[in-house]
Design an enzyme around this catalytic site. Sequence first.
Site, PDB file in Angstrom:
ATOM      1  N   GLY A 143       0.800  -1.214   0.000  1.00  0.00           N
ATOM      2  CA  GLY A 143       0.000   0.000   0.000  1.00  0.00           C
ATOM      3  C   GLY A 143       0.833   1.264   0.000  1.00  0.00           C
ATOM      4  N   TYR A 144       0.151   2.384   0.255  1.00  0.00           N
ATOM      5  CA  TYR A 144       0.738   3.726   0.154  1.00  0.00           C
ATOM      6  C   TYR A 144       1.355   3.878  -1.230  1.00  0.00           C
ATOM      7  CZ  TYR A 144       2.017   8.156   2.299  1.00  0.00           C
ATOM      8  OH  TYR A 144       2.097   9.489   2.620  1.00  0.00           O
ATOM      9  N   HIS A 150       4.788   1.904  -7.734  1.00  0.00           N
ATOM     10  CA  HIS A 150       3.739   0.880  -7.703  1.00  0.00           C
ATOM     11  C   HIS A 150       2.871   0.933  -8.960  1.00  0.00           C
ATOM     12  CE1 HIS A 150       4.347   1.397  -3.206  1.00  0.00           C
ATOM     13  NE2 HIS A 150       4.497   0.103  -3.354  1.00  0.00           N
TER      14      HIS A 150
END
Length: 282
Positions: free
Chosen positions: A31-32, A37
């Site tokens: 996440g984040y 990503h």
Amino acid sequence: MKIITNPTELQRQCLAWRKQGLSIGLVPTMGYLHNGHTSLIDRARPECDRLVISVFVNPAQFGANEDLSSYPRDFESDCAKAEAHGADLVFAPEPGAMYADNHATWVEAPKLGEHLCGASRPVHFRGVCTVVTKLFMLTQAETAVFGEKDWQQLAILRRLVRDLNIPIRLIGHPIVREEDGLALSSRNAYLTGVERAAAPNIRKGLLKLAGKVREGERDAETLKRFLTEEYAAALPMGVVDYIEIVDPDEISPVETIARNALAAVAVQMGKARLIDNILLEV
């Protein structure tokens, strides 16, 4: 885009897709999400009919004194970014859903975890291998994409897939960087202004080291001393965890660079532990 938190529901959905003849891709994350990503998501999207993004801060890969409780999180933003880049499903379980109270089964490749991050984070890769194996089983994915910033992780997962005959193709994606060369990381959020200004020197040092190799230097100890001195001058607030030159597949130290090798570093900058690497091509 679907959001699923229950592992059994995820598995049921993915098995249904497979029954329909649809291929599944997977991008595991904690996440984040940042541009690094989303570049993984973009790389995976054309490889499959249905794309699953996991968002799970995996407690099994954190040591006792590491940043599990403070690791940055923004689930709403994660979902928005995943959907914008074409994800079909976000899987976001709670730790208790992935690890029962009496969980007793672990997956690891200890030989490949002896050096680099594994030396200072002894439980890390056991946690990574276990959760990624679970994600492979739950999603039945045929393709998964991982970033090359975590080169050791990718090498270990490739060995895991080979040794356990897991029917999945792993794709490594090049490191995504800021304009000044700093490798993107969720932990960059921990950096103070002064630390952030100095952090690109991690990459600059690696580039200088690669230049030494191009000029003909082949002795690993000489190269490591050179980079140690570079960081002492350019990163006075940094604490070096390791500077190593290793075989890129076996993740074992080399004494002389006779063929392609990997230079990998980890530097603690305040609250942020930053890693980076460069392939030394001969």
